[in-house]
Design an enzyme around this catalytic site. Structure first.
Site, short mmCIF file in Angstrom:
data_model
loop_
_atom_site.label_atom_id
_atom_site.label_comp_id
_atom_site.label_asym_id
_atom_site.label_seq_id
_atom_site.Cartn_x
_atom_site.Cartn_y
_atom_site.Cartn_z
N ASP A 17 0.85 -1.20 0.00
CA ASP A 17 0.00 0.00 0.00
C ASP A 17 0.88 1.25 0.00
O ASP A 17 1.89 1.32 0.71
CB ASP A 17 -0.93 0.00 1.23
CG ASP A 17 -2.09 0.97 1.07
OD1 ASP A 17 -3.23 0.50 0.93
OD2 ASP A 17 -1.84 2.20 1.06
N HIS A 45 -11.78 -1.50 -7.27
CA HIS A 45 -11.37 -2.83 -7.72
C HIS A 45 -11.20 -3.60 -6.41
O HIS A 45 -10.38 -3.21 -5.57
CB HIS A 45 -10.05 -2.76 -8.52
CG HIS A 45 -9.54 -4.08 -8.99
ND1 HIS A 45 -9.22 -4.34 -10.32
CD2 HIS A 45 -9.29 -5.23 -8.33
CE1 HIS A 45 -8.80 -5.59 -10.45
NE2 HIS A 45 -8.82 -6.15 -9.24
N HIS A 92 -10.36 -5.36 -3.18
CA HIS A 92 -9.02 -5.60 -2.63
C HIS A 92 -9.11 -5.97 -1.16
O HIS A 92 -10.08 -5.63 -0.47
CB HIS A 92 -8.12 -4.38 -2.84
CG HIS A 92 -8.71 -3.09 -2.35
ND1 HIS A 92 -9.63 -2.37 -3.08
CD2 HIS A 92 -8.52 -2.40 -1.20
CE1 HIS A 92 -9.98 -1.29 -2.41
NE2 HIS A 92 -9.33 -1.29 -1.26
P1 AMP Z 1 -9.77 1.41 0.28
O1 AMP Z 1 -9.85 2.70 1.02
O2 AMP Z 1 -10.16 0.20 1.08
O3 AMP Z 1 -10.48 1.49 -1.06
O4 AMP Z 1 -8.22 1.18 -0.01
C1 AMP Z 1 -7.54 1.71 -1.08
C2 AMP Z 1 -6.09 1.67 -0.73
O5 AMP Z 1 -5.34 1.82 -1.92
C3 AMP Z 1 -5.63 2.77 0.24
O6 AMP Z 1 -5.10 2.17 1.43
C4 AMP Z 1 -4.57 3.52 -0.56
O7 AMP Z 1 -3.50 3.97 0.23
C5 AMP Z 1 -4.15 2.49 -1.59
N1 AMP Z 1 -3.61 3.03 -2.82
C6 AMP Z 1 -4.13 4.02 -3.60
N2 AMP Z 1 -3.36 4.22 -4.69
C7 AMP Z 1 -2.32 3.33 -4.59
C8 AMP Z 1 -1.18 3.05 -5.40
N3 AMP Z 1 -0.94 3.72 -6.55
N4 AMP Z 1 -0.33 2.08 -5.00
C9 AMP Z 1 -0.55 1.41 -3.84
N5 AMP Z 1 -1.61 1.62 -3.05
C10 AMP Z 1 -2.48 2.57 -3.41
ZN ZN Z 2 -9.71 -3.19 -11.94
#
Ligand code: AMP
Ligand code: ZN
Length: 110
Positions: A29, A94, A96
């Protein structure tokens, strides 16, 4: 498909890869909320976890099990979090699975 996490697993946007198999990709992350904070995704695009079949969810959990096997995460413990929708604060659409660990995590609730 204009999806950040699809672009990440396809290598169009850089990430720090932690794990990959035929179905699943995992990367660190960008804004870690624990000493270890890795995002596991299924390569099938779906906005949230409810779009994944039970087989897909099983493949993600098998990947988490493979990745953590024999590590500090397995030994000391870890947490898996899946935010779904607005009330949960989902920001990337997406599906996760956050894997958090590497230190004692704060509990849920107040
Ligand atoms: P959520 O809030 O559950 O949708 O989690 C999305 C997560 O994606 C957050 O913890 C962000 O810090 C992470 N995130 C967003 N952009 C990126 C990126 N380019 N690379 C890695 N993590 C990311
Ligand atoms: Zn996707």
């Amino acid at each position: 498909m204009d999806c950040l996490f699809c672009k990440i697993f396809q290598g169009q946007i850089p990430s720090k890869k932690a794990y990959e198999d035929e179905n699943v990709f995992a990367f660190h992350d960008i804004a870690p909320m624990a000493k270890t904070h890795i995002l596991f995704i299924h390569k099938k695009h779906t906005a949230n976890v409810n779009g994944l079949s039970t087989i897909h969810v099983g493949q993600v959990y098998a990947a988490i099990k493979n990745f953590t096997a024999g590590t500090e995460l397995e030994k000391e413990g870890f947490r898996v979090v899946t935010n779904t929708g607005a009330h949960a604060g989902q920001t990337v659409f997406h599906a996760h699975f956050h894997v958090l660990g590497g230190e004692k995590l704060k509990g849920f609730g107040a």
